[in-house]
Design an enzyme around this catalytic site. Sequence first.
Site, short mmCIF file in Angstrom:
data_model
loop_
_atom_site.label_atom_id
_atom_site.label_comp_id
_atom_site.label_asym_id
_atom_site.label_seq_id
_atom_site.Cartn_x
_atom_site.Cartn_y
_atom_site.Cartn_z
N HIS A 1 3.89 6.46 8.53
CA HIS A 1 2.97 6.13 7.44
C HIS A 1 2.18 4.87 7.76
CE1 HIS A 1 5.12 9.18 5.19
NE2 HIS A 1 4.39 8.98 4.12
N HIS B 1 12.45 2.87 5.68
CA HIS B 1 12.16 2.12 6.91
C HIS B 1 12.70 0.70 6.81
CE1 HIS B 1 9.69 4.91 9.16
NE2 HIS B 1 8.95 5.15 8.10
#
Length: 358
Positions: A118, A177
Amino acid sequence: SIKMDLLHSNGVLIIQHLQRDYRAYQDFLNFMSHVGDPRNIFSIYFPLWFQLNQVVGTKMIWVAVIGDWFNLIFKWILFGHRPYWWVQETMIYPNQSSPCLEQFPITCETGPGSPSGHAMGSSCVWYVMVTAALSYTVRWKDKSAVTLHRLTWSFLWSIFWIIQISVCISRVFIATHFPHQVVLGVFAGILVAEAFEHTPAIQTASLRMYIKTNLFLFIFALGFYLSLKLLDIDLLWSVPKAKKWCANPDWINIDTTPFAGLVRNLGALFGLGLGINSEMFITSCKGKNSCKISFRVLCIAASLATLQLYNFVKIPTHTEYLFYILSFCKSAAMPLTVVALVPYCVHSLMRTTEKKLN
C-alpha cells in the site's frame, strides 16, 4: 535475528500506542488505508489522468505494475512478518504474555509484510501525479510565475507527504505492517517512479512489447517461486500464518495473496497495451474530438461510472486457478474500457450529434 526481533517489538509498542491513543481517528485511518490500496490506481487515478494527459496516464499504469511486481519480489526475498501474527508466534515475550493487538476487517493480508504494498503503490503513483502537475508550471518564465511555481511546488509536495504519512500510519494502526515496512515501501515506490521519469520508450511501446513485458514478469516471478520451492523454501509461507491468526476467517481474502496481485497487474498492463494499440483508440483519442474539453470530461465521467460497475462483478473463489484467470480478464477490461471502449463510444455519440445539428 535478535536485531529484527528488537525492531519488531518496538514496532508492536508503536502499534499499541496508535490503537490506544488514536482510537478517535479510527474511521479516518481506515479510510486512508483504502486510499493507499493499489487497486485505486486502476479504478480512480488512471481514468482521471489518462483523459487529461495520455502520457501521464500511461506512465501511471507502468509505474504501478512494475512497482507492485518489485514489491512482490522484495516480499519473497525479505520474508517480512506482519504484526498480527508475529506477536502470536514470537518467543521474546516471557510467560506467553504476548501483546494484544486489535484486528480490523482489512488487517488480515496474506502475503509477507515487507515492504508495504500500500505504501509503495501510494508513493509511486502520487509521485507521478505530483511531478506531472509540476511539469506544467516549470515552463513559466516571468518572475511572478516563478514565485507561483515555487508555492505550487511546496504545496503539492506537502500534500504528497501528508498522504504518504497518513497511509503509513493507517497501515501500522490496523496491525498489518511494522513501521519500518511502510517506510521502506514509501522510498521504494519513489525510486520506481523516478526511474520511469527517464523511460520514454513506454509511450511508444507496441502490443508485442506489452506482451513480451507481461511474459517476462510472469515467467520471472513463477520461475523464482518454483526455483526456491525446489530448495524446500515455500514462498507462500505467510498464507497459513494469516489463516491461523486472523481474528475472523471471513476477513481472509484470496485477492490479497501474492499471485492474485501479480495476475491483477499483468492483466492491467495487457489491457493498456491492447487499448492503446487498438483502432478504437486511434479513431477517438487521436481524432479531432480528442482536443475538446467536452470530450475529455465526458470520457472521465463515463469511465469512472463504468469502472464502478466492475466492483459489482464478483469473481468466484472456490477454484483458485479459475479465480486467477477471471481476475486477469477483469483487470485487463478496466484499462481497455478507459483507453478504447469509452472514448470510442463518446466519439461516436458526439459525431452523431454533430451530424444531426448539421
